[in-house]
Design a protein around this motif. Structure first.
Motif, PDB file in Angstrom:
ATOM      1  N   GLY A 298       8.784  14.232   3.939  1.00  0.00           N
ATOM      2  CA  GLY A 298       8.887  12.945   4.604  1.00  0.00           C
ATOM      3  C   GLY A 298       8.515  11.797   3.696  1.00  0.00           C
ATOM      4  N   THR A 299       8.544  10.580   4.252  1.00  0.00           N
ATOM      5  CA  THR A 299       8.262   9.383   3.471  1.00  0.00           C
ATOM      6  C   THR A 299       7.691   8.297   4.373  1.00  0.00           C
ATOM      7  OG1 THR A 299       9.257   7.689   2.064  1.00  0.00           O
ATOM      8  CG2 THR A 299      10.633   8.578   3.813  1.00  0.00           C
ATOM      9  N   ARG A 300       6.936   7.373   3.766  1.00  0.00           N
ATOM     10  CA  ARG A 300       6.431   6.180   4.450  1.00  0.00           C
ATOM     11  C   ARG A 300       6.975   4.964   3.714  1.00  0.00           C
ATOM     12  NH1 ARG A 300       1.224   4.926   4.874  1.00  0.00           N
ATOM     13  NH2 ARG A 300       1.333   4.330   7.076  1.00  0.00           N
ATOM     14  N   GLN A 301       7.679   4.086   4.463  1.00  0.00           N
ATOM     15  CA  GLN A 301       8.381   2.967   3.863  1.00  0.00           C
ATOM     16  C   GLN A 301       7.868   1.645   4.428  1.00  0.00           C
ATOM     17  OE1 GLN A 301      10.589   3.111   1.500  1.00  0.00           O
ATOM     18  NE2 GLN A 301      11.661   5.092   1.584  1.00  0.00           N
ATOM     19  N   GLN A 302       8.039   0.608   3.606  1.00  0.00           N
ATOM     20  CA  GLN A 302       7.858  -0.759   4.087  1.00  0.00           C
ATOM     21  C   GLN A 302       9.060  -1.584   3.644  1.00  0.00           C
ATOM     22  OE1 GLN A 302       4.327  -2.464   2.432  1.00  0.00           O
ATOM     23  NE2 GLN A 302       5.123  -2.544   0.342  1.00  0.00           N
ATOM     24  N   LEU A 303       9.382  -2.625   4.422  1.00  0.00           N
ATOM     25  CA  LEU A 303      10.571  -3.432   4.172  1.00  0.00           C
ATOM     26  C   LEU A 303      10.177  -4.759   3.536  1.00  0.00           C
ATOM     27  CD1 LEU A 303      12.513  -2.829   7.508  1.00  0.00           C
ATOM     28  CD2 LEU A 303      12.712  -1.586   5.352  1.00  0.00           C
ATOM     29  N   ILE A 304      11.028  -5.246   2.621  1.00  0.00           N
ATOM     30  CA  ILE A 304      10.807  -6.534   1.959  1.00  0.00           C
ATOM     31  C   ILE A 304      12.085  -7.355   2.057  1.00  0.00           C
ATOM     32  CG2 ILE A 304       9.042  -5.704   0.357  1.00  0.00           C
ATOM     33  CD1 ILE A 304      11.196  -5.409  -1.745  1.00  0.00           C
ATOM     34  N   CYS A 305      11.941  -8.660   1.986  1.00  0.00           N
ATOM     35  CA  CYS A 305      13.076  -9.571   2.055  1.00  0.00           C
ATOM     36  C   CYS A 305      13.525  -9.934   0.647  1.00  0.00           C
ATOM     37  CB  CYS A 305      12.694 -10.834   2.831  1.00  0.00           C
ATOM     38  SG  CYS A 305      14.072 -12.005   3.010  1.00  0.00           S
ATOM     39  N   THR A 306      14.851 -10.100   0.454  1.00  0.00           N
ATOM     40  CA  THR A 306      15.389 -10.415  -0.872  1.00  0.00           C
ATOM     41  C   THR A 306      15.198 -11.886  -1.248  1.00  0.00           C
ATOM     42  OG1 THR A 306      17.556 -10.796   0.156  1.00  0.00           O
ATOM     43  CG2 THR A 306      17.106  -8.589  -0.751  1.00  0.00           C
ATOM     44  N   GLU A 320       4.181  13.308  13.104  1.00  0.00           N
ATOM     45  CA  GLU A 320       2.939  13.891  12.612  1.00  0.00           C
ATOM     46  C   GLU A 320       2.419  14.950  13.590  1.00  0.00           C
ATOM     47  OE1 GLU A 320       0.975  10.199  10.135  1.00  0.00           O
ATOM     48  OE2 GLU A 320       0.534  10.386  12.277  1.00  0.00           O
ATOM     49  N   LEU A 321       1.751  15.950  13.036  1.00  0.00           N
ATOM     50  CA  LEU A 321       1.128  16.977  13.859  1.00  0.00           C
ATOM     51  C   LEU A 321      -0.193  16.469  14.418  1.00  0.00           C
ATOM     52  CD1 LEU A 321       1.653  20.241  11.772  1.00  0.00           C
ATOM     53  CD2 LEU A 321       2.676  19.714  13.973  1.00  0.00           C
ATOM     54  N   GLU A 322      -0.424  16.755  15.680  1.00  0.00           N
ATOM     55  CA  GLU A 322      -1.694  16.378  16.307  1.00  0.00           C
ATOM     56  C   GLU A 322      -2.707  17.502  16.039  1.00  0.00           C
ATOM     57  OE1 GLU A 322      -2.483  13.580  17.567  1.00  0.00           O
ATOM     58  OE2 GLU A 322      -0.465  12.710  17.436  1.00  0.00           O
ATOM     59  N   THR A 323      -3.537  17.308  15.040  1.00  0.00           N
ATOM     60  CA  THR A 323      -4.511  18.334  14.649  1.00  0.00           C
ATOM     61  C   THR A 323      -5.892  18.123  15.260  1.00  0.00           C
ATOM     62  OG1 THR A 323      -5.056  17.071  12.658  1.00  0.00           O
ATOM     63  CG2 THR A 323      -3.319  18.740  12.485  1.00  0.00           C
ATOM     64  N   ARG A 324      -6.158  16.924  15.800  1.00  0.00           N
ATOM     65  CA  ARG A 324      -7.475  16.571  16.340  1.00  0.00           C
ATOM     66  C   ARG A 324      -8.572  16.722  15.292  1.00  0.00           C
ATOM     67  NH1 ARG A 324      -7.313  19.467  22.351  1.00  0.00           N
ATOM     68  NH2 ARG A 324      -5.444  18.366  23.102  1.00  0.00           N
ATOM     69  N   LYS A 325      -8.207  16.439  14.037  1.00  0.00           N
ATOM     70  CA  LYS A 325      -9.157  16.484  12.924  1.00  0.00           C
ATOM     71  C   LYS A 325      -9.031  15.201  12.129  1.00  0.00           C
ATOM     72  CE  LYS A 325      -9.014  21.523  12.368  1.00  0.00           C
ATOM     73  NZ  LYS A 325      -8.696  22.648  11.442  1.00  0.00           N
ATOM     74  N   PRO A 326     -10.100  14.758  11.475  1.00  0.00           N
ATOM     75  CA  PRO A 326     -10.018  13.542  10.660  1.00  0.00           C
ATOM     76  C   PRO A 326      -9.155  13.770   9.419  1.00  0.00           C
ATOM     77  CG  PRO A 326     -12.153  14.606  10.370  1.00  0.00           C
ATOM     78  CD  PRO A 326     -11.461  15.341  11.472  1.00  0.00           C
ATOM     79  N   GLY A 327      -8.660  12.673   8.849  1.00  0.00           N
ATOM     80  CA  GLY A 327      -7.868  12.769   7.639  1.00  0.00           C
ATOM     81  C   GLY A 327      -6.383  12.632   7.906  1.00  0.00           C
ATOM     82  N   ARG A 328      -5.622  12.718   6.834  1.00  0.00           N
ATOM     83  CA  ARG A 328      -4.175  12.591   6.918  1.00  0.00           C
ATOM     84  C   ARG A 328      -3.589  13.733   7.746  1.00  0.00           C
ATOM     85  NH1 ARG A 328      -0.936  12.483   1.374  1.00  0.00           N
ATOM     86  NH2 ARG A 328      -2.185  10.588   1.146  1.00  0.00           N
ATOM     87  N   LYS A 329      -2.635  13.389   8.581  1.00  0.00           N
ATOM     88  CA  LYS A 329      -1.986  14.385   9.433  1.00  0.00           C
ATOM     89  C   LYS A 329      -0.728  14.915   8.751  1.00  0.00           C
ATOM     90  CE  LYS A 329      -3.679  12.322  13.712  1.00  0.00           C
ATOM     91  NZ  LYS A 329      -3.323  11.715  15.013  1.00  0.00           N
ATOM     92  N   ALA A 330      -0.506  16.200   8.878  1.00  0.00           N
ATOM     93  CA  ALA A 330       0.651  16.831   8.256  1.00  0.00           C
ATOM     94  C   ALA A 330       1.928  16.486   9.006  1.00  0.00           C
ATOM     95  CB  ALA A 330       0.465  18.345   8.215  1.00  0.00           C
ATOM     96  N   SER A 331       3.037  16.653   8.330  1.00  0.00           N
ATOM     97  CA  SER A 331       4.339  16.364   8.914  1.00  0.00           C
ATOM     98  C   SER A 331       4.858  17.577   9.692  1.00  0.00           C
ATOM     99  CB  SER A 331       5.326  15.987   7.808  1.00  0.00           C
ATOM    100  OG  SER A 331       6.640  15.980   8.292  1.00  0.00           O
ATOM    101  N   LYS A 332       5.464  17.319  10.831  1.00  0.00           N
ATOM    102  CA  LYS A 332       6.103  18.395  11.591  1.00  0.00           C
ATOM    103  C   LYS A 332       7.275  18.985  10.809  1.00  0.00           C
ATOM    104  CE  LYS A 332       5.034  16.929  16.337  1.00  0.00           C
ATOM    105  NZ  LYS A 332       5.617  16.574  17.651  1.00  0.00           N
ATOM    106  N   LEU A 333       7.956  18.125  10.044  1.00  0.00           N
ATOM    107  CA  LEU A 333       9.095  18.594   9.251  1.00  0.00           C
ATOM    108  C   LEU A 333       8.652  19.615   8.211  1.00  0.00           C
ATOM    109  CD1 LEU A 333      12.066  18.403   8.419  1.00  0.00           C
ATOM    110  CD2 LEU A 333      11.443  16.462   6.955  1.00  0.00           C
ATOM    111  N   ASP A 334       7.549  19.353   7.516  1.00  0.00           N
ATOM    112  CA  ASP A 334       7.056  20.287   6.505  1.00  0.00           C
ATOM    113  C   ASP A 334       6.722  21.643   7.118  1.00  0.00           C
ATOM    114  OD1 ASP A 334       7.334  18.164   4.887  1.00  0.00           O
ATOM    115  OD2 ASP A 334       5.260  18.023   4.234  1.00  0.00           O
ATOM    116  N   THR A 335       6.058  21.608   8.274  1.00  0.00           N
ATOM    117  CA  THR A 335       5.690  22.854   8.943  1.00  0.00           C
ATOM    118  C   THR A 335       6.922  23.627   9.384  1.00  0.00           C
ATOM    119  OG1 THR A 335       3.653  21.803   9.722  1.00  0.00           O
ATOM    120  CG2 THR A 335       4.325  23.836  10.819  1.00  0.00           C
TER     121      THR A 335
END
Length: 794
Positions: A298-306, A320-335
């Motif tokens: 997966g990817t995280r994007q932001q948009l900018i104007c020209t 994202e997977l709901e892990t109920r744990k602190p920290g970055r959440k894993a991707s459902k796609l990866d799993t």
């Protein structure tokens, strides 16, 4: 002195003789000194160092590269999959990959097929990195340090083997080959052409490992003068790869794996926010690819104007997977991707190549490995819970059937190894297989559910598990409890007794005991079950049954190798008698099985009536092959005499086949037939059970654990994924695993419908292969092959 010239350079005195430090023989090894032994040893040595052999090997060439390519070919053409239409294309793709390298090959093929991967893009850099890593790995394996490491490891194995007093006789001693690379001599003639070659081509011309000195001296007068290689290779004949489009960003025309509704939310929110912040701006919103965050697939994007300085917040374009744990959440796609990978022969570098070939952002192999380590452990636990549920279902089914002891069931057991048990001569004193999966499946229902798996692994990515550490009790002093190796190297991997015993104890935890056990004839699983009963652990005394398919193969091979039976074959030459015996062994086996099947059908499964009738059928079969059909009319089910002879229309033997009629031949044929239809054999096969399902699962296991790839860490998880796939079916298994791992595939979606269709097709194929029409088709196909062979022989 003349005598001093005969002393080898590496032997200075008697204390430093050739056996010092050798792993195969001790220093005290000595053969009795006499002329006979001397001639015997000279004969063996001359097989490698004789004059004619040295002439045939004077260039010191071998087929190592071609054999290495054959292993690479297994990557494109695995043994468990048959490609009928695209076999040629995949073979050429493997050759292209070996010639160019894994990364450069994909770039060249994509360029030639007009789907270029732009220079400077993320996919381009990743493929270049794969190419660089592959070259470094090859150089490392050619280095002296690596060869010394391999040699020391082999010595440790042999010393450990001697320490445990496991003496094995060797047929061959494989010696390490010295590095005899020869440097190419420079030409001293000024009138030769001077060439400025690229570095790769310069190395290919200069490094000639096979030419002998005499040949090089002859070539010197014709050789060209080569300048120092150019630092950068310029390929004028090849099309230059295109850069990205007019947009300055190198990943402008690359692809991404994104979630549809997440992308819609990003664009809609950004359009509104940009319009509110600067209504007069006429710029276009683009993805800020330079500041893109990669998260697995997966990817995280932001948009900018020209035009203006607008910059949106960063949006997560994956669920994202709901892990109920602190920290970055894993991707459902990866799993979810790792769920699919666990049921295919593709490893992590393979899926990376597939994505990069499509110019799609792909995670690194280390990222794939870390995510796989987590997912495979979860799959293992899911399948264990599923097998426990299936055990309870079997008990419930037996109760509903009114069985007196519902906890006593019938099972079939067999094992599979990652390598053959007999192929390690000269490399290791132990059995060369390092991983095994022992399986137990039930015979109570038509589904034959897999109820137990016993997985053993000698390999760990952190260390070599040669022996058990005395202090910690682990396989290595620095190893943790999560080590993938669960048996030491000194343990026999072919200890079927122990693996079967552990499987039976695992079943006992859920109150399941073995009533009928179906195994191969050479299996020790029954002894393990019997010992558990004798020790009082199991209350039910097990009964062993032979696998009917393996038993038929044993009868066929026994008849084929019987030299006495060879002499009575009605043919003129030994070669024709052997061919006739091969066909006769197949026909005899099928005749015995056919008689038994028809007898069961005629007496409606009454074993005692069948056994009594078959005792007379044995003589009828023997007389039938000698041309006497009088007994067939009364005691045979498959042959009704002259009008309906068994040989009529048979593909293996002609109608005129006839063995000389005498008492000796009658006893000989009766002896062969009793190997399948004898009284004791009928008792061992009265339920007509086999291990076909477990052996079929072993082939499915090769899909998740292919022989050309070794999974050290995730071997157990992939084995459980294969078992889950066999129990549920390929489509339903993926749906169930994704649901259990909280990356559900929505009902009604395109992926859901496709998986349901895969499940339906698999079920229809199985049903078709069990139909009468398919079996008749296979018989006719085999008969046509046999008739074609007969015509060729004529």
């Amino acid at each position: 002195m003349p005598g001093a010239e005969r002393i080898p350079l590496h032997v200075k005195d008697f204390k430093d003789h050739g056996l010092k430090g050798r792993p195969f023989l001790q220093n005290t090894f000595k053969i009795s000194s006499n002329n006979e032994n001397l001639d015997l040893l000279r004969k063996q040595i001359n097989k490698r160092l004789g004059s004619k052999v040295l002439d045939k090997t004077r260039l010191n060439m071998n087929t190592n590269f071609v054999e290495g390519f054959n292993r690479s070919l297994r990557r494109s053409l695995p043994s468990n999959v048959t490609f009928k239409k695209n076999m040629s294309g995949r073979a050429h793709a493997a050759a292209h990959s070996v010639n160019y390298g894994p990364g450069e090959s994909i770039l060249e093929l994509c360029s030639a097929l007009h789907c270029d991967i732009p220079v400077g893009s993320s996919a381009y850099k990743a493929l270049k990195n794969i190419q660089k890593t592959d070259i470094l790995q090859k150089k490392h394996k050619q280095s002296v340090n690596y060869k010394v490491f391999r040699s020391e490891k082999r010595c440790k194995l042999y010393k450990l083997y001697e320490k445990l007093s496991e003496i094995i006789q060797y047929e061959k001693n494989m010696l390490m080959k010295a590095d005899r690379g020869m440097k190419s001599s420079k030409s001293k003639h000024e009138d030769h052409p001077t060439l400025d070659l690229p570095k790769k081509k310069h190395n290919l011309v200069v490094n000639d490992p096979y030419a002998n000195p005499q040949e090089k001296s002859k070539r010197a007068c014709r050789a060209a003068r080569l300048l120092r290689p150019m630092t950068e290779e310029v390929l004028l004949t090849k099309p230059i790869r295109k850069n990205a489009k007019k947009d300055k960003r190198p990943d402008y025309n690359s692809n991404r794996a994104i979630c549809i509704y997440k992308m819609e939310e990003m664009w809609n929110a950004a359009f509104k926010e940009h319009q509110l912040s600067n209504p007069q701006c006429g710029g276009v919103l683009l993805c800020d690819l330079e500041n893109e965050e990669k998260r697995g697939f997966g990817t995280r994007q932001q948009l900018i104007c020209t035009k203006c300085d607008y910059k949106s917040k960063r949006y997560t374009l994956y669920e994202e997977l709901e892990t109920r744990k602190p920290g970055r959440k894993a991707s459902k796609l990866d799993t979810a991707i790792h769920v699919g990978l666990s049921q295919t022969p593709i490893a992590y570098t393979g899926i990376q190549k597939i994505f990069l070939s499509g110019n799609i952002l792909a995670p690194t192999t280390s990222s794939l490995q870390r995510r796989a380590n987590t997912v495979m452990k979860q799959i293992e636990q899911i399948n264990k819970q599923d097998m426990k549920r299936r055990r309870n279902d079997i008990i419930e089914i037996n109760k509903l059937r009114g069985k007196e002891n519902p906890h006593a069931i019938s099972v079939q057991m067999d094992g599979m190894y990652n390598n053959p048990l007999y192929s390690g001569v000269g490399r290791t004193p132990f059995q060369p297989a390092t991983q095994t999966v022992y399986t137990a499946a039930e015979n109570e229902t038509s589904k034959h559910n897999i109820l137990a798996l016993n997985i053993k692994n000698k390999l760990c990515s952190k260390h070599s598990s040669l022996d058990v550490d005395n202090d910690s009790g682990r396989l290595h002093e620095d190893c943790t409890d999560e080590c993938s190796a669960n048996i030491p190297m000194v343990k026999s991997i072919g200890d079927e007794y122990t693996w079967a015993r552990e499987c039976l104890l695992d079943l006992k935890e859920d109150a399941i005991e073995i009533e009928h056990l179906v195994t191969d004839a050479d299996s020790s699983a029954y002894k393990a079950a019997l010992d558990l009963h004798n020790e009082g652990i199991n209350n039910v005394e097990p009964e062993n049954f032979l696998d009917t398919r393996h038993l038929s193969d044993h009868v066929r091979k026994g008849a084929k190798s019987d030299k006495t039976l060879l002499k009575v074959m009605p043919a003129t030459t030994k070669l024709k008698r052997q061919k006739l015996l091969n066909n006769f062994s197949v026909d005899l086996t099928e005749r015995c099985n056919k008689e038994l099947a028809l007898a069961y059908k005629f007496y409606a499964g009454d074993f005692f009536k069948v056994k009594n009738k078959i005792s007379h059928t044995v003589d009828a079969i023997a007389n039938c092959y000698m041309g006497n059909h009088a007994r067939c009319r009364k005691n045979s089910f498959a042959c009704k005499g002259f009008q309906g002879s068994w040989l009529k229309g048979r593909p293996f033997l002609q109608n005129t086949f006839k063995i000389s009629s005498n008492n000796e031949n009658l006893d000989l044929l009766r002896k062969q037939i009793n190997k399948r239809l004898g009284s004791k054999v009928l008792d061992k096969t009265r339920l007509n059970m086999n291990t076909n399902f477990v052996e079929g699962f072993n082939r499915s296991l090769r899909r998740s654990l292919p022989s050309n790839v070794t999974f050290k860490k995730n071997m157990s998880g992939r084995a459980h994924a294969a078992a889950h796939s066999v129990n549920y079916g390929p489509g339903e298994s993926i749906l169930e695993l994704c649901s259990a791992l909280h990356c559900d595939i929505p009902v009604g979606s395109s992926a859901y419908k496709a998986l349901k269709n895969i499940q339906k097709l698999t079920f229809c194929r199985k049903k078709h292969k069990q139909s009468v029409n398919y079996k008749v088709f296979e018989v006719k196909k085999g008969a046509s092959y046999t008739n074609y062979t007969k015509n060729l022989a004529k």
